[in-house]
Design a protein around this motif. Structure first.
Motif, short mmCIF file in Angstrom:
data_model
loop_
_atom_site.label_atom_id
_atom_site.label_comp_id
_atom_site.label_asym_id
_atom_site.label_seq_id
_atom_site.Cartn_x
_atom_site.Cartn_y
_atom_site.Cartn_z
N GLU A 120 9.01 3.23 -2.60
CA GLU A 120 10.30 2.57 -2.40
C GLU A 120 11.41 3.60 -2.24
O GLU A 120 12.26 3.49 -1.34
N ALA A 121 11.43 4.62 -3.11
CA ALA A 121 12.46 5.65 -3.02
C ALA A 121 12.35 6.39 -1.69
O ALA A 121 13.37 6.67 -1.02
N THR A 122 11.13 6.71 -1.28
CA THR A 122 10.91 7.41 -0.01
C THR A 122 11.43 6.60 1.16
O THR A 122 12.15 7.11 2.04
N ARG A 123 11.08 5.32 1.18
CA ARG A 123 11.55 4.45 2.27
C ARG A 123 13.07 4.39 2.31
O ARG A 123 13.67 4.46 3.40
N CYS A 124 13.70 4.28 1.15
CA CYS A 124 15.16 4.18 1.11
C CYS A 124 15.81 5.44 1.68
O CYS A 124 16.77 5.37 2.46
N THR B 282 5.97 5.66 5.58
CA THR B 282 7.07 4.82 6.09
C THR B 282 8.07 5.62 6.92
O THR B 282 9.08 5.09 7.35
N GLY B 283 7.80 6.91 7.16
CA GLY B 283 8.73 7.71 7.95
C GLY B 283 8.45 9.20 7.79
O GLY B 283 7.33 9.61 7.47
N ARG B 284 9.47 10.00 7.99
CA ARG B 284 9.32 11.45 7.98
C ARG B 284 8.96 11.96 6.58
O ARG B 284 9.25 11.32 5.57
N THR B 285 8.36 13.12 6.54
CA THR B 285 7.95 13.73 5.28
C THR B 285 9.16 14.29 4.53
O THR B 285 10.03 14.93 5.13
N LEU B 286 9.21 14.02 3.22
CA LEU B 286 10.30 14.51 2.37
C LEU B 286 9.78 15.61 1.46
O LEU B 286 8.65 15.55 0.96
N GLY B 287 10.64 16.61 1.21
CA GLY B 287 10.32 17.67 0.27
C GLY B 287 10.76 17.29 -1.13
O GLY B 287 11.93 16.99 -1.36
N ASP C 102 0.85 -1.19 0.00
CA ASP C 102 0.00 0.00 0.00
C ASP C 102 0.89 1.24 0.00
O ASP C 102 1.38 1.66 1.06
N PRO C 103 1.11 1.84 -1.17
CA PRO C 103 2.04 2.98 -1.23
C PRO C 103 1.55 4.19 -0.46
O PRO C 103 2.34 5.11 -0.19
N ARG C 104 0.28 4.23 -0.10
CA ARG C 104 -0.26 5.40 0.58
C ARG C 104 -0.20 5.28 2.10
O ARG C 104 -0.86 6.04 2.82
N THR C 105 0.60 4.35 2.57
CA THR C 105 0.90 4.23 3.99
C THR C 105 2.29 4.80 4.23
O THR C 105 3.26 4.36 3.61
N ILE D 18 2.98 11.05 -6.56
CA ILE D 18 3.87 11.53 -5.49
C ILE D 18 3.06 12.31 -4.46
O ILE D 18 3.22 12.13 -3.25
N ALA D 19 2.17 13.17 -4.95
CA ALA D 19 1.35 13.98 -4.05
C ALA D 19 0.47 13.13 -3.15
O ALA D 19 0.12 13.54 -2.03
N ALA D 20 0.11 11.93 -3.60
CA ALA D 20 -0.75 11.04 -2.82
C ALA D 20 -0.01 10.36 -1.67
O ALA D 20 -0.66 9.79 -0.78
N LEU D 21 1.31 10.42 -1.66
CA LEU D 21 2.07 9.83 -0.56
C LEU D 21 1.88 10.71 0.67
O LEU D 21 2.11 11.92 0.62
N PRO D 22 1.49 10.14 1.81
CA PRO D 22 1.25 10.97 3.01
C PRO D 22 2.52 11.59 3.58
O PRO D 22 2.43 12.56 4.33
N ASP D 23 3.67 11.04 3.24
CA ASP D 23 4.93 11.58 3.75
C ASP D 23 5.72 12.27 2.63
O ASP D 23 6.96 12.25 2.61
#
Length: 364
Positions: free
Chosen positions: A321-325, A26-31, A21-24, A48-53
């Motif tokens: 995946e990129a956000t989590r990494c 995985t950590g701090r918000t990225l700009g 579920d990509p919309r969960t 990208i905008a749909a990612l909560p972080d």
């Protein structure tokens, strides 16, 4: 039935619960920053905008007006066009609130754009192909390592639910031992010398733009080829309009093709000793899988059709995946590792040499 051995990146993808579920978060918000206002960016940015972080910070373009229009429509804070003293890219790279950047420029600009971002300390997700040549890919990997920033080629297929579902069926032994893969992609496009697909300087043609998708499937189930042959047709603008590869794996074979001159079915068929699996339609983000067993064939049973739901346009999985990494301090993704990007670029270099396709970048 024994489980099928798959490439390491497939195991990493199947073990990645965060891709369910990509919309969960995985950590701090990225700009986030975005380079280019091209069509692919229009499709990717909403995911990208749909990612909560994720927070959309800025977009860059050569033209200030296009950048402002894109930023307004996608809710971005800032728009950077080129000025008399700086490019839009340079202005975005200097923005301290931009931590990670999605690069959507044509292939021919990837090395230039990604290099500037890496040197500025930005994490980068770059559209495939990562660069025009293997030498350029090596240079980008060196820069990412030296500056300690994350870099990933955006081969989104690897993270999509349809691909992961198909690989689960293969890994569970539903096909027995995989022996062959047949894959095709493409359609007829009227010649347009101004379009990136027909411009040599932009990395136009089939090879860099399309063949990564069928080759994603072959590498997943068969690994690296022991040998290959190529057939190609170069068009009036000296880019490949048709390219087909026949790959030998010793224990199996594959035939993959891409075209700009013919309308073909977008399809992948993976065949094994105990059955076959076919992907119809979007082989880059599958939504329909068709599975047939050898026993089913003997009984005259119809193939089993499986539909797979996809969130948004399907790009959110690679961005998750990129956000989590980045959140975990990784420089590369185990699902799309640097070695895979380099291996593919080296294969494409050899294919181009074989078919006589020379890029301006080869002289650098």
């Amino acid at each position: 039935m024994p489980a099928q051995t798959l490439s390491p990146f497939v195991d990493a993808a199947l073990d990645a619960a965060h891709l369910d579920d990509p919309r969960t978060a995985t950590g701090r918000t990225l700009g986030w920053g975005v380079v280019s206002t091209a069509d692919v960016a229009e499709n990717v940015v909403p995911d990208i905008a749909a990612l909560p972080d994720a927070r959309l910070v800025a977009v860059s373009s050569r033209d200030q007006g296009r950048a402002e229009d894109f930023a307004r429509r996608h809710g971005m804070l800032r728009a950077y066009g080129s000025t008399a003293t700086a490019t839009g890219l340079d202005r975005l790279a200097a923005d301290p609130e931009v931590e990670i950047v999605y690069v959507a420029t044509p292939h021919g600009y990837h090395h230039r754009d990604v290099s500037a971002l890496l040197r500025a300390g930005k994490h980068v997700v770059c559209e495939k192909a990562l660069a025009m040549t293997a030498a350029e890919v090596r240079d980008l990997l060196r820069l990412a390592r030296e500056h300690g920033v994350f870099l990933m080629e955006a081969v989104w297929t690897r993270m999509t639910p349809g691909f992961r579902t198909a690989m689960r069926r293969v890994r569970d032994g539903r096909l027995g031992r995989v022996r062959s893969v047949e894959a095709s992609i493409g359609m007829h496009r009227p010649l347009d010398p101004a379009h990136r697909l027909f411009r040599k300087a932009d990395g136009g043609g089939v090879l860099l733009d399309m063949l990564v998708y069928p080759l994603t499937w072959t590498s997943a189930v068969l690994g690296a080829p022991e040998g290959w042959s190529a057939r190609s047709e170069l068009g009036p603008t000296d880019v490949d309009l048709d390219t087909a590869l026949t790959l030998d794996y010793g224990h199996g074979r594959a035939h993959v093709s891409g075209t700009l001159s013919t309308t073909v079915p977008h399809q992948v068929t993976i065949s094994g000793t105990d059955g076959w699996l076919r992907v119809d339609g979007r082989i880059n983000c599958p939504t329909t899988l068709v599975l047939q067993s050898a026993d089913g064939i003997r009984r005259g049973a119809a193939p089993v059709v499986e539909h797979v739901a996809v969130a948004g346009a399907g790009y959110g999985f690679e961005m998750r995946e990129a956000t989590r990494c980045v959140q975990q301090g990784l420089l590369e993704s185990p699902v799309m590792p640097w070695a895979d990007s380099l291996e593919l670029a080296e294969l494409f270099d050899r294919v181009r040499q074989r078919i006589g396709l020379v890029y301006p970048h080869d002289a650098r």
